[in-house]
Motif scaffolding. Structure first.
Motif, mmCIF file in Angstrom:
data_model
loop_
_atom_site.group_PDB
_atom_site.id
_atom_site.type_symbol
_atom_site.label_atom_id
_atom_site.label_comp_id
_atom_site.label_asym_id
_atom_site.label_seq_id
_atom_site.Cartn_x
_atom_site.Cartn_y
_atom_site.Cartn_z
ATOM 1 N N THR A 118 0.838 -1.207 0.000
ATOM 2 C CA THR A 118 0.000 0.000 0.000
ATOM 3 C C THR A 118 0.866 1.248 0.000
ATOM 4 N N LEU B 26 1.372 4.107 -3.198
ATOM 5 C CA LEU B 26 0.820 5.449 -3.009
ATOM 6 C C LEU B 26 1.847 6.519 -2.675
ATOM 7 N N LEU C 158 -1.441 2.832 4.302
ATOM 8 C CA LEU C 158 -1.941 4.054 3.674
ATOM 9 C C LEU C 158 -1.527 5.284 4.477
ATOM 10 N N ALA D 93 1.949 6.010 3.657
ATOM 11 C CA ALA D 93 2.097 6.579 2.324
ATOM 12 C C ALA D 93 1.881 8.085 2.328
#
Length: 415
Positions: free
Chosen positions: A80, A84, A133, A136
């Motif tokens: 992830t 990203l 996430l 990121a």
């Protein structure tokens, strides 16, 4: 500290350029409060992230997972972030988002809550991906803020930033041993309070960052007469990714499987193995801090050479050492191999000085994500062979440091 710049409505969609420090601003030195805040936020962020690997033994026993499935959890988190981070960095190069750090931390907040309540393997993967996430969104902009607050001491600022993350990573196993192991998977929810604290700090840093942004239409970048050609820059970036990959894959192998290695080979308890993991990760934190100032003083290329290749004799010895010697070797390996991270990232930023966000995203995301993919492959290899065999293979990873011979010499003022 840089003086505030008024950002007009017309220029908000243009590429963001963090202006170089004026001589007076450089003389004033780093903005220590901002560096401390972003480093502490990195500490909180990586403390929460490291809980994922630290609770692997609990998840493995509770849900009867094999090593390949454990590796997939690492992959879900790392992949992830890998996908990203460059996207986030590229976007914020064009349009800075000073409050994105606080918003991204909310993903980590919900990921921890979901992980604490997960009863199915797929839900565990989703929870790990949510924490990824948050990573990121956090890393590209926070790396830019660290450079902006550096006062011209770029390696030092990057090391302070890395120190928080490395120390946070080392705290995960200790907190897991003290809290998660005795109280179970549900206790992971308690750590969401850390995420909430990080949200508050990052929101305050966002308020400092907003007036520091200089947005303008991209002008042609005047290359330094001694700067490497675009072809050499591309080759150098590929080499730096390979070097960071070798370092990160080795660290990821220890972070993900060192506990199982110690349990299988020496018969130590889960809690004792987590303390040994903490020792290795704490050494990583110290090494990460020392690497940046050494790069400022002696040159980043020298530090890159010494830190990766210098770890090779010790990584080769680790699979053949006893328990006490393994602990000592892990400290030495952690100190040496982690000192390269700051130098690699600052070296890359100086190769592409107008794309700090994207470059930071690539190196925090892609290289670390490839390390996560490698961890999944190593888990599959461990299922078909043994954990000890995996460590014998990983011992040769620092030999990739020989690729540093292809790195160009940077102009003196950027070193």
């Amino acid at each position: 500290m840089n003086k505030p710049v008024v950002v007009s409505e017309e220029t908000l969609t243009e590429p963001v350029v963090v202006a170089e420090m004026a001589p007076a601003a450089k003389a004033a030195g780093p903005a220590y409060i901002v560096l401390a805040g972003i480093s502490f936020s990195h500490f909180l962020n990586d403390t929460m992230q490291s809980l994922i690997a630290s609770v692997y033994p609990i998840l493995k026993d509770t849900y009867a997972l094999d090593f390949a499935q454990i590796g997939m959890i690492t992959l879900a988190f790392q992949f992830t972030a890998s996908l990203l981070q460059p996207v986030v960095g590229h976007y914020t190069d064009k349009k800075a988002q000073p409050y994105s750090l606080a918003i991204g931390m909310a993903s980590t907040f919900f990921g921890l809550l979901l992980l604490s309540a997960a009863q199915q393997y797929l839900v565990i993967l989703v929870a790990a991906a949510l924490v990824g996430l948050g990573s990121a969104v956090f890393h590209p902009e926070s790396a830019r803020i660290a450079r902006l607050a550096s006062g011209g001491r770029y390696g030092f600022a990057q090391s302070v930033f890395q120190l928080g993350g490395s120390f946070g990573t080392s705290m995960g196993p200790v907190l897991a041993a003290l809290i998660v192991v005795p109280f179970g998977q549900g206790s992971i929810a308690w750590f969401s309070s850390i995420a909430f604290l990080a949200i508050l700090i990052l929101w305050r840093i966002g308020r400092w960052y907003a007036p520091q942004i200089k947005a303008k239409k991209m002008a042609a970048v005047q290359a330094h007469p001694d700067a490497p050609s675009s072809r050499r820059v591309a080759v150098a970036l590929l080499v730096l990714v390979a070097l960071l990959f070798s370092k990160q894959l080795y660290v990821s192998s220890l972070s993900s499987y060192y506990i199982f290695y110690l349990i299988d080979r020496f018969g130590v308890s889960t809690q004792a193995a987590q303390i040994y993991l903490f020792i290795f990760l704490a050494a990583n934190a110290v090494g990460a801090f020392l690497g940046g100032p050494l790069g400022d003083r002696f040159g980043r290329k020298i530090v890159i050479w010494m830190s990766i290749l210098g770890a090779l004799p010790f990584t080769l010895a680790l699979p053949h050492a006893g328990l006490a010697a393994s602990a000592v070797l892990s400290i030495v390996i952690g100190l040496i191999i982690s000192s390269t991270t700051s130098s690699i990232i600052v070296f890359a930023q100086e190769l592409v000085p107008h794309r700090f966000g994207m470059i930071s995203g690539v190196f925090f995301g892609v290289a670390f994500g490839i390390g996560g993919l490698g961890a999944a492959v190593l888990g599959k290899l461990a299922d078909h062979t043994s954990i000890e065999f995996v460590y014998q293979v990983c011992a040769y990873l620092p030999a990739i440091g020989l690729l540093a011979v292809f790195l160009p010499k940077l102009p003196r003022h950027t070193r």
